[in-house]
Design a protein around this motif. Sequence first.
Motif, PDB file in Angstrom:
ATOM      1  N   ARG A  17       5.673  17.280 -10.881  1.00  0.00           N
ATOM      2  CA  ARG A  17       5.789  18.203 -12.014  1.00  0.00           C
ATOM      3  C   ARG A  17       6.271  19.571 -11.551  1.00  0.00           C
ATOM      4  NH1 ARG A  17       2.517  22.073 -14.266  1.00  0.00           N
ATOM      5  NH2 ARG A  17       2.710  22.369 -16.534  1.00  0.00           N
ATOM      6  N   SER A  18       5.739  20.027 -10.420  1.00  0.00           N
ATOM      7  CA  SER A  18       6.127  21.322  -9.894  1.00  0.00           C
ATOM      8  C   SER A  18       7.615  21.362  -9.564  1.00  0.00           C
ATOM      9  CB  SER A  18       5.291  21.654  -8.653  1.00  0.00           C
ATOM     10  OG  SER A  18       5.690  22.891  -8.087  1.00  0.00           O
ATOM     11  N   TRP A  19       8.092  20.307  -8.891  1.00  0.00           N
ATOM     12  CA  TRP A  19       9.512  20.276  -8.540  1.00  0.00           C
ATOM     13  C   TRP A  19      10.389  20.135  -9.768  1.00  0.00           C
ATOM     14  CZ3 TRP A  19      11.766  22.045  -4.487  1.00  0.00           C
ATOM     15  CH2 TRP A  19      11.083  22.080  -3.276  1.00  0.00           C
ATOM     16  N   PHE A  20       9.965  19.353 -10.746  1.00  0.00           N
ATOM     17  CA  PHE A  20      10.734  19.230 -11.988  1.00  0.00           C
ATOM     18  C   PHE A  20      10.863  20.587 -12.669  1.00  0.00           C
ATOM     19  CE2 PHE A  20      10.560  18.950 -16.627  1.00  0.00           C
ATOM     20  CZ  PHE A  20      11.756  18.293 -16.880  1.00  0.00           C
ATOM     21  N   LEU A  21       9.762  21.333 -12.737  1.00  0.00           N
ATOM     22  CA  LEU A  21       9.798  22.639 -13.383  1.00  0.00           C
ATOM     23  C   LEU A  21      10.682  23.620 -12.627  1.00  0.00           C
ATOM     24  CD1 LEU A  21       6.061  23.017 -14.481  1.00  0.00           C
ATOM     25  CD2 LEU A  21       8.066  22.642 -15.947  1.00  0.00           C
ATOM     26  N   ILE A  22      10.690  23.516 -11.305  1.00  0.00           N
ATOM     27  CA  ILE A  22      11.557  24.401 -10.518  1.00  0.00           C
ATOM     28  C   ILE A  22      13.016  24.154 -10.874  1.00  0.00           C
ATOM     29  CG2 ILE A  22      12.442  24.842  -8.191  1.00  0.00           C
ATOM     30  CD1 ILE A  22       9.572  24.502  -7.167  1.00  0.00           C
ATOM     31  N   PHE A  23      13.452  22.906 -10.859  1.00  0.00           N
ATOM     32  CA  PHE A  23      14.854  22.614 -11.147  1.00  0.00           C
ATOM     33  C   PHE A  23      15.180  22.844 -12.623  1.00  0.00           C
ATOM     34  CE2 PHE A  23      14.422  20.000  -7.230  1.00  0.00           C
ATOM     35  CZ  PHE A  23      15.392  20.652  -6.488  1.00  0.00           C
ATOM     36  N   PHE A  24      14.222  22.581 -13.498  1.00  0.00           N
ATOM     37  CA  PHE A  24      14.435  22.859 -14.917  1.00  0.00           C
ATOM     38  C   PHE A  24      14.600  24.360 -15.143  1.00  0.00           C
ATOM     39  CE2 PHE A  24      12.563  23.971 -19.084  1.00  0.00           C
ATOM     40  CZ  PHE A  24      13.484  23.332 -19.909  1.00  0.00           C
ATOM     41  N   GLY A  25      13.731  25.162 -14.528  1.00  0.00           N
ATOM     42  CA  GLY A  25      13.838  26.612 -14.668  1.00  0.00           C
ATOM     43  C   GLY A  25      15.149  27.141 -14.116  1.00  0.00           C
ATOM     44  N   CYS A  26      15.587  26.620 -12.976  1.00  0.00           N
ATOM     45  CA  CYS A  26      16.872  27.024 -12.405  1.00  0.00           C
ATOM     46  C   CYS A  26      18.017  26.680 -13.350  1.00  0.00           C
ATOM     47  CB  CYS A  26      17.088  26.351 -11.056  1.00  0.00           C
ATOM     48  SG  CYS A  26      16.008  26.948  -9.737  1.00  0.00           S
ATOM     49  N   SER A  27      17.945  25.524 -13.988  1.00  0.00           N
ATOM     50  CA  SER A  27      18.998  25.112 -14.922  1.00  0.00           C
ATOM     51  C   SER A  27      19.029  26.021 -16.140  1.00  0.00           C
ATOM     52  CB  SER A  27      18.774  23.661 -15.358  1.00  0.00           C
ATOM     53  OG  SER A  27      18.786  22.788 -14.244  1.00  0.00           O
ATOM     54  N   VAL A  28      17.856  26.365 -16.669  1.00  0.00           N
ATOM     55  CA  VAL A  28      17.794  27.269 -17.820  1.00  0.00           C
ATOM     56  C   VAL A  28      18.379  28.631 -17.454  1.00  0.00           C
ATOM     57  CG1 VAL A  28      16.219  28.526 -19.350  1.00  0.00           C
ATOM     58  CG2 VAL A  28      15.830  26.101 -18.882  1.00  0.00           C
ATOM     59  N   MET A  29      17.991  29.149 -16.295  1.00  0.00           N
ATOM     60  CA  MET A  29      18.507  30.438 -15.862  1.00  0.00           C
ATOM     61  C   MET A  29      20.014  30.385 -15.664  1.00  0.00           C
ATOM     62  SD  MET A  29      17.652  32.700 -12.492  1.00  0.00           S
ATOM     63  CE  MET A  29      18.918  31.851 -11.573  1.00  0.00           C
ATOM     64  N   GLY A  30      20.512  29.336 -15.006  1.00  0.00           N
ATOM     65  CA  GLY A  30      21.941  29.203 -14.778  1.00  0.00           C
ATOM     66  C   GLY A  30      22.724  29.123 -16.076  1.00  0.00           C
ATOM     67  N   ALA A  31      22.189  28.399 -17.050  1.00  0.00           N
ATOM     68  CA  ALA A  31      22.853  28.305 -18.351  1.00  0.00           C
ATOM     69  C   ALA A  31      22.888  29.669 -19.042  1.00  0.00           C
ATOM     70  CB  ALA A  31      22.128  27.286 -19.228  1.00  0.00           C
ATOM     71  N   GLY A  32      21.827  30.439 -18.903  1.00  0.00           N
ATOM     72  CA  GLY A  32      21.807  31.775 -19.491  1.00  0.00           C
ATOM     73  C   GLY A  32      22.919  32.654 -18.939  1.00  0.00           C
ATOM     74  N   PHE A  33      23.112  32.571 -17.615  1.00  0.00           N
ATOM     75  CA  PHE A  33      24.189  33.358 -17.002  1.00  0.00           C
ATOM     76  C   PHE A  33      25.555  32.880 -17.468  1.00  0.00           C
ATOM     77  CE2 PHE A  33      21.109  34.972 -13.911  1.00  0.00           C
ATOM     78  CZ  PHE A  33      21.558  36.276 -13.757  1.00  0.00           C
ATOM     79  N   VAL A  34      25.801  31.585 -17.398  1.00  0.00           N
ATOM     80  CA  VAL A  34      27.126  31.050 -17.694  1.00  0.00           C
ATOM     81  C   VAL A  34      27.510  31.276 -19.154  1.00  0.00           C
ATOM     82  CG1 VAL A  34      28.477  28.918 -17.847  1.00  0.00           C
ATOM     83  CG2 VAL A  34      27.051  29.366 -15.839  1.00  0.00           C
ATOM     84  N   LEU A  35      26.569  31.108 -20.077  1.00  0.00           N
ATOM     85  CA  LEU A  35      26.881  31.145 -21.508  1.00  0.00           C
ATOM     86  C   LEU A  35      26.771  32.530 -22.129  1.00  0.00           C
ATOM     87  CD1 LEU A  35      25.048  27.871 -22.636  1.00  0.00           C
ATOM     88  CD2 LEU A  35      27.460  28.160 -22.030  1.00  0.00           C
ATOM     89  N   PHE A  36      25.857  33.375 -21.606  1.00  0.00           N
ATOM     90  CA  PHE A  36      25.586  34.637 -22.297  1.00  0.00           C
ATOM     91  C   PHE A  36      25.754  35.896 -21.444  1.00  0.00           C
ATOM     92  CE2 PHE A  36      22.873  31.363 -24.276  1.00  0.00           C
ATOM     93  CZ  PHE A  36      23.402  31.391 -25.562  1.00  0.00           C
ATOM     94  N   ILE A  37      25.846  35.761 -20.143  1.00  0.00           N
ATOM     95  CA  ILE A  37      25.908  36.943 -19.269  1.00  0.00           C
ATOM     96  C   ILE A  37      27.292  37.104 -18.643  1.00  0.00           C
ATOM     97  CG2 ILE A  37      24.922  38.105 -17.277  1.00  0.00           C
ATOM     98  CD1 ILE A  37      22.986  37.914 -19.600  1.00  0.00           C
ATOM     99  N   ASN A  38      27.727  36.128 -17.887  1.00  0.00           N
ATOM    100  CA  ASN A  38      28.984  36.235 -17.141  1.00  0.00           C
ATOM    101  C   ASN A  38      30.205  36.515 -18.015  1.00  0.00           C
ATOM    102  OD1 ASN A  38      27.210  35.482 -15.154  1.00  0.00           O
ATOM    103  ND2 ASN A  38      28.191  33.547 -14.654  1.00  0.00           N
ATOM    104  N   PRO A  39      30.370  35.838 -19.181  1.00  0.00           N
ATOM    105  CA  PRO A  39      31.601  36.055 -19.946  1.00  0.00           C
ATOM    106  C   PRO A  39      31.746  37.471 -20.505  1.00  0.00           C
ATOM    107  CG  PRO A  39      30.483  34.040 -20.624  1.00  0.00           C
ATOM    108  CD  PRO A  39      29.526  34.803 -19.773  1.00  0.00           C
ATOM    109  N   TYR A  40      30.636  38.202 -20.604  1.00  0.00           N
ATOM    110  CA  TYR A  40      30.680  39.514 -21.250  1.00  0.00           C
ATOM    111  C   TYR A  40      30.552  40.664 -20.257  1.00  0.00           C
ATOM    112  CZ  TYR A  40      29.942  36.320 -25.091  1.00  0.00           C
ATOM    113  OH  TYR A  40      30.076  35.270 -25.972  1.00  0.00           O
ATOM    114  N   ASN A  41      30.589  40.324 -18.978  1.00  0.00           N
ATOM    115  CA  ASN A  41      30.525  41.327 -17.902  1.00  0.00           C
ATOM    116  C   ASN A  41      29.247  42.151 -17.929  1.00  0.00           C
ATOM    117  OD1 ASN A  41      32.751  40.976 -16.186  1.00  0.00           O
ATOM    118  ND2 ASN A  41      34.127  41.993 -17.641  1.00  0.00           N
ATOM    119  N   PHE A  42      28.158  41.557 -18.440  1.00  0.00           N
ATOM    120  CA  PHE A  42      26.854  42.191 -18.256  1.00  0.00           C
ATOM    121  C   PHE A  42      26.484  42.063 -16.777  1.00  0.00           C
ATOM    122  CE2 PHE A  42      25.969  40.480 -22.738  1.00  0.00           C
ATOM    123  CZ  PHE A  42      26.542  41.599 -23.323  1.00  0.00           C
TER     124      PHE A  42
END
Length: 329
Positions: free
Chosen positions: A17-42
């Motif tokens: 469970r701990s490892w699943f949450l680690i990779f899940f959290g990393c995926s959520v964070m990465g998606a936040g950057f790719v979809l909402f942060i990087n394209p707008y130069n924040f």
Amino acid sequence: MNTRALLEPMGSWAWWRSWFLIFFGCSVMGAGFVLFINPYNFVPGGVYGMGIVLHNIFPSIQVGTFGYMFDIPLMLIAMLVFGGGFGTRTVLAALYTPGFMNILTRLVYPTPEAVESLDPSLMLGGRLDLSNDLLLTCIIGAVVVGVGQGIVVRQQATTGGTDIVGMLLQKFAGIKFSTGILLADGFVVLSGLVVIGFGLGTGEAAANGWMLTLYSLITIYVTSRVIAYLLDGASYDKLLFIISDHHAEIKRFIIEDMERGATYLKGKGMFTDRDREVIFLVISRKEVHLVQNRIREIDPQAFVVVTDAYETFGEGFKQFPDKNQIQAE
């Protein structure tokens, strides 16, 4: 009964469970950057914020790739300072996140040229273009990134970058974890202002460079609050000081009905000069109205003070944190 046989599956489940949450959290964070942060130069701080800055100078290199460049030395420091087990989690999380970001970036943009430009109008065919509402975009991105980081940090790992800087500041300088991240990220934001806002290194200053810096600061603040929420929770316990002439009934209510303990404190009334006993009681927020109503029934003349107990450790409440456990506040 074989107690060991019962505990081993539970331990195995907790590990997975701990490892699943680690990779899940990393995926959520990465998606936040790719979809909402990087394209707008924040530029919300961290190694990926610095990656956004450097991507403007070297557009052929993806943001996630810059993450690898910065994370490797910081991961080595984490392994030395926080131990092998902690280092293993950090290494895998930090290696996974930039790769996930690079793959997701290539999936949501149609061509290599679009990957270099990070034009939000080209992302997913323009269906997620929020260029006309940058404030909403930075808040959404901050919440998504903060949720991802918070999930990872709750598992006593980091996504690398300024997470490690924040932990080092907490360990050696006594600075709050979220505050340490805020300080480290401030430097990255200033770099974004110089490169994106003033055009240093790119030859072309963004028309709304100052506004992008303000949005970046909002993103950092919201992200730090979301992380603190996930680490410490939003609902504080409540601390009650109760002064009454009906101690026996209140004591019976606390011990028998609520099945809690309390403490008598010695006090003296300033006007009456009478010695009084003050009941010191810690309860959950949900129990406040129950206690207030019962005390009013027992003694309408009672004097009650209710205040926040930010953290409560001991039987019936939270366990004391380990020496190296991460705390947001």
